[in-house]
Design a protein around this motif. Structure first.
Motif, PDB file in Angstrom:
ATOM      1  N   ARG A 288       0.763  -1.213   0.013  1.00 28.00           N
ATOM      2  CA  ARG A 288       0.011  -0.065   0.034  1.00 28.00           C
ATOM      3  C   ARG A 288       0.939   1.137   0.065  1.00 28.00           C
ATOM      4  NH1 ARG A 288      -3.800  -0.101  -2.300  1.00 28.00           N
ATOM      5  NH2 ARG A 288      -5.076   0.836  -1.290  1.00 28.00           N
ATOM      6  N   LYS A 289       1.846   1.190  -0.723  1.00 23.78           N
ATOM      7  CA  LYS A 289       2.975   2.057  -0.708  1.00 23.78           C
ATOM      8  C   LYS A 289       3.699   2.217  -1.931  1.00 23.78           C
ATOM      9  CE  LYS A 289       6.482   2.814   2.225  1.00 23.78           C
ATOM     10  NZ  LYS A 289       7.206   3.030   3.381  1.00 23.78           N
ATOM     11  N   PRO A 290       3.632   3.097  -3.058  1.00 29.17           N
ATOM     12  CA  PRO A 290       2.820   4.057  -3.228  1.00 29.17           C
ATOM     13  C   PRO A 290       1.259   3.695  -3.271  1.00 29.17           C
ATOM     14  CG  PRO A 290       4.044   3.617  -5.419  1.00 29.17           C
ATOM     15  CD  PRO A 290       4.215   2.702  -4.136  1.00 29.17           C
ATOM     16  N   LEU A 291       0.378   4.538  -3.391  1.00 28.29           N
ATOM     17  CA  LEU A 291      -0.936   4.362  -3.809  1.00 28.29           C
ATOM     18  C   LEU A 291      -1.283   5.003  -5.177  1.00 28.29           C
ATOM     19  CD1 LEU A 291      -2.815   5.350  -0.468  1.00 28.29           C
ATOM     20  CD2 LEU A 291      -2.368   3.013  -1.522  1.00 28.29           C
ATOM     21  N   LEU A 292      -0.277   5.898  -5.766  1.00 26.97           N
ATOM     22  CA  LEU A 292      -0.744   6.262  -6.915  1.00 26.97           C
ATOM     23  C   LEU A 292       0.940   6.601  -7.624  1.00 26.97           C
ATOM     24  CD1 LEU A 292      -2.350   7.768  -9.288  1.00 26.97           C
ATOM     25  CD2 LEU A 292      -2.268   9.786  -8.063  1.00 26.97           C
ATOM     26  N   SER A 293       1.085   6.386  -8.918  1.00 25.95           N
ATOM     27  CA  SER A 293       2.376   6.495  -9.377  1.00 25.95           C
ATOM     28  C   SER A 293       2.281   7.191 -10.969  1.00 25.95           C
ATOM     29  CB  SER A 293       3.006   5.090  -9.936  1.00 25.95           C
ATOM     30  OG  SER A 293       2.985   4.342  -8.779  1.00 25.95           O
TER      31      SER A 293
END
Ligand SMILES: *[C@@H]1O[C@H](CO)[C@@H](O)[C@H](O)[C@H]1NC(C)=O
Ligand SMILES: *[C@@H]1O[C@H](CO)[C@@H](O)[C@H](O)[C@H]1NC(C)=O
Ligand SMILES: *[C@@H]1O[C@H](CO)[C@@H](O)[C@H](O)[C@H]1NC(C)=O
Ligand SMILES: *[C@@H]1O[C@H](CO)[C@@H](O)[C@H](O)[C@H]1NC(C)=O
Ligand SMILES: *[C@@H]1O[C@H](CO)[C@@H](O)[C@H](O)[C@H]1NC(C)=O
Ligand SMILES: *[C@@H]1O[C@H](CO)[C@@H](O)[C@H](O)[C@H]1NC(C)=O
Ligand SMILES: *[C@@H]1O[C@H](CO)[C@@H](O)[C@H](O)[C@H]1NC(C)=O
Length: 510
Positions: A288-293
């Motif tokens: 859950r890391k990152p949530l957005l790339s």
């Protein structure tokens, strides 16, 4: 040219595209093109370009961050947290600036967020001011502008392969050379020559007559497109027919260079991007890391991705066209409400106008609604290049500094010899000539009146020795090649690159 300065609300209209309302979005990977700029090569992102990327950022803000969005990424905070966003862009002005403009829309100033929703102050700790020890209160500058961390990648850094995998890649360059030698190319270059030359009055001062041919299809289109957007006089002079023909030819050229079904080196940039997508989405799913790339790059990678994933084969008309400025492709990680299996779907948005919908398409011939993450993993294993060593090998790039530490000894040696051989071949065409040259330099041939002796006589003994070393290395190489009879020696592609810089325009900066 009209451009929209769409608001968060306007972008929100498109929220539901391509998705069931009750899906849970677990994360996403976005690959975006830069915005409007001046003619290549340039370091200027125009005001229009800044608006485009700002709009794109607002669009994804409305989809993935807005608390009222049904497609908000699960756990993604409205305000920026470094661990939630993974961002990369090559260190080039237009692409970097484009990414900052995108972030200004994705993570707008905190003051503007405060007014958006009453829920925010409850769920987010927003600090717009701070109190110092001496009792002074300070407001955040620039309305609470959010500072986003992004990794800028130098073109000789190992990470460069994820966004620009086709750059500095000898195998890709060799494929381009084969295209320029192909009968398809030659026929088009000949049949369109008069048309290109007929544009010379129109582009006078910008492009020389010698550049007006199909071999420069991208540069010609770029010049005409930029001027049609920014110069009213020019826009009035070019006919729609001419513009469309220049665009069509460029589409053909770009697609042919970046996707050849019988040559996997043409899509190398997509193979590495696919691996980066997988790595990030896996981290999103598991850690859950990152949530957005967010990676920002250039048009050639889009073409290569459409080629690799079968979209060009399926719909050449649509996917063979140059993507618009600010276009973005997305891999979205989600689960449906009916089961908890993580899935991936592909979406594409061809620009930044409010009318540009984020549309799902089926990649690798799979279900357009999305596939299980484990099936995606299988596709990645089949199609991606997963690490630097794999890239160096696929590119035949062992000579590059970033590959040298990983080079198997044999490949490195072979390429070094191929390189020396290439240096020789400009002056020495065959082994007979080579032997003759050796005799000349060593002064063992009475008939020789030029060559090594003259050089030495002129005080060039050092140079003569150097040449002799090269010749001996070359002779050793020729003998070795005969003995090994591999027939697989790689051509010295970096040396045969055409002088005309426009021919490499598909892989220069933007
Ligand atoms: C992030 O958002 C969650 C709710 O989605 C909230 O509980 C948490 O406090 C927020 N984190 C910060 C640092 O604001
Ligand atoms: C308090 O500290 C800040 C930062 O050093 C300074 O700018 C400000 O002038 C100080 N205020 C007073 C009243 O000393
Ligand atoms: C595609 O690749 C094949 C194999 O290298 C080559 O023979 C052919 O000319 C290429 N076609 C084009 C249009 O580049
Ligand atoms: C394309 O055609 C022009 C005009 O005949 C010629 O000068 C040029 O060398 C050709 N380009 C290539 C790459 O073959
Ligand atoms: C605009 O285009 C016209 C026609 O091609 C040209 O003469 C003029 O120099 C251009 N202006 C600028 C500012 O480039
Ligand atoms: C997936 O992500 C997890 C957590 O970051 C990591 O431990 C694992 O090695 C990753 N799997 C692959 C195949 O990269
Ligand atoms: C994107 O738009 C351009 C310009 O209209 C067009 O040529 C191209 O085919 C479009 N691509 C896709 C995938 O829709």
């Amino acid at each position: 040219m009209k451009f929209s300065t769409s608001t968060l609300t306007a972008a929100a209209v498109l929220l539901a595209s391509g998705s069931a309302a009750d899906d849970t979005i677990l994360g996403a990977f976005i690959f975006g093109r830069h915005g409007d700029r001046l003619t290549k090569p340039t370091t200027t992102l125009t005001t229009l370009g800044a608006h485009q990327l700002l709009n794109s950022g607002q669009f994804y803000h409305a989809r993935y961050l807005d608390p009222e969005s049904s497609l908000r990424i699960d756990g993604l905070n409205l305000t920026y947290h470094e661990s939630q966003l993974s961002a990369q862009a090559p260190n080039g002005a237009v692409i970097q600036m484009s990414q900052w403009a995108f972030f200004q829309g994705l993570y707008p100033p905190l003051n503007t967020l405060k007014g958006l929703s009453a829920e925010i102050s409850e769920t987010e700790v927003i600090s717009l001011s701070e109190s110092l020890a001496n009792g002074t209160d300070l407001d955040a500058p620039l309305e609470g502008y959010q500072y986003i961390v992004s990794q800028g990648v130098d073109d000789d850094a190992p990470d460069t392969i994820w966004i620009k995998g086709d750059e500095n890649c000898p195998s890709f360059d060799a494929s381009s050379q084969r295209y320029y030698q192909s009968s398809e190319f030659k026929a088009l270059n000949a049949s369109t020559y008069d048309f290109y030359q007929s544009l010379s009055g129109l582009v006078a001062g910008g492009l020389s007559k010698s550049k007006l041919n199909y071999a420069n299809a991208y540069s010609v289109f770029d010049y005409i497109n930029v001027n049609a957007i920014h110069n009213g006089t020019f826009a009035a002079l070019i006919s729609d027919d001419d513009f469309n023909r220049v665009k069509w030819l460029q589409d053909r050229y770009t697609t042919d260079l970046n996707y050849n079904a019988s040559d996997s080196a043409t899509v190398i940039g997509a193979k590495t991007l696919l691996a980066a997508m997988y790595t990030n989405l896996n981290a999103t799913l598991v850690a859950r890391k990152p949530l957005l790339s967010m990676f920002t790059g250039s048009y050639d990678t889009f073409s290569q991705f459409f080629g690799l994933t079968g979209l060009i084969d399926q719909d050449p008309q649509t996917f063979g066209g140059l993507v618009n400025y600010g276009a973005s492709l997305v891999l979205e990680l989600f689960k449906t409400d009916s089961d908890s299996t993580p899935r991936v779907r592909f979406l594409f948005r061809n620009g930044t106008e409010t009318t540009d919908a984020l549309t799902p398409y089926p990649i690798f011939g799979q279900d357009v609604a999305g596939i299980k993450f484990t099936d995606f993993e299988d596709l990645v294993n089949e199609n991606a290049i997963h690490d630097l060593q794999g890239w160096c090998s696929a590119c035949g790039a062992w000579k590059l500094d970033l590959c040298k530490p990983l080079a198997p000894t044999y490949e490195a040696f072979e390429e070094l010899l191929a390189d020396k051989n290439a240096e020789l071949s400009s002056t020495v065409a065959s082994s007979d000539e080579l032997a003759q040259s050796l005799r000349n330099i060593l002064g063992t041939d009475a008939s020789s009146s030029s060559g090594g002796l003259t050089l030495a006589g002129a005080g060039g003994i050092g140079a003569g020795v150097t040449i002799a070393v090269f010749l001996i290395a070359g002779a050793v190489f020729l003998v070795c090649r005969k003995l090994l009879a591999t027939g697989a020696t790689k051509p010295p592609v970096t040396k045969t690159k055409m002088e005309n810089d426009d021919l490499s325009s598909t892989q220069s900066t933007v």
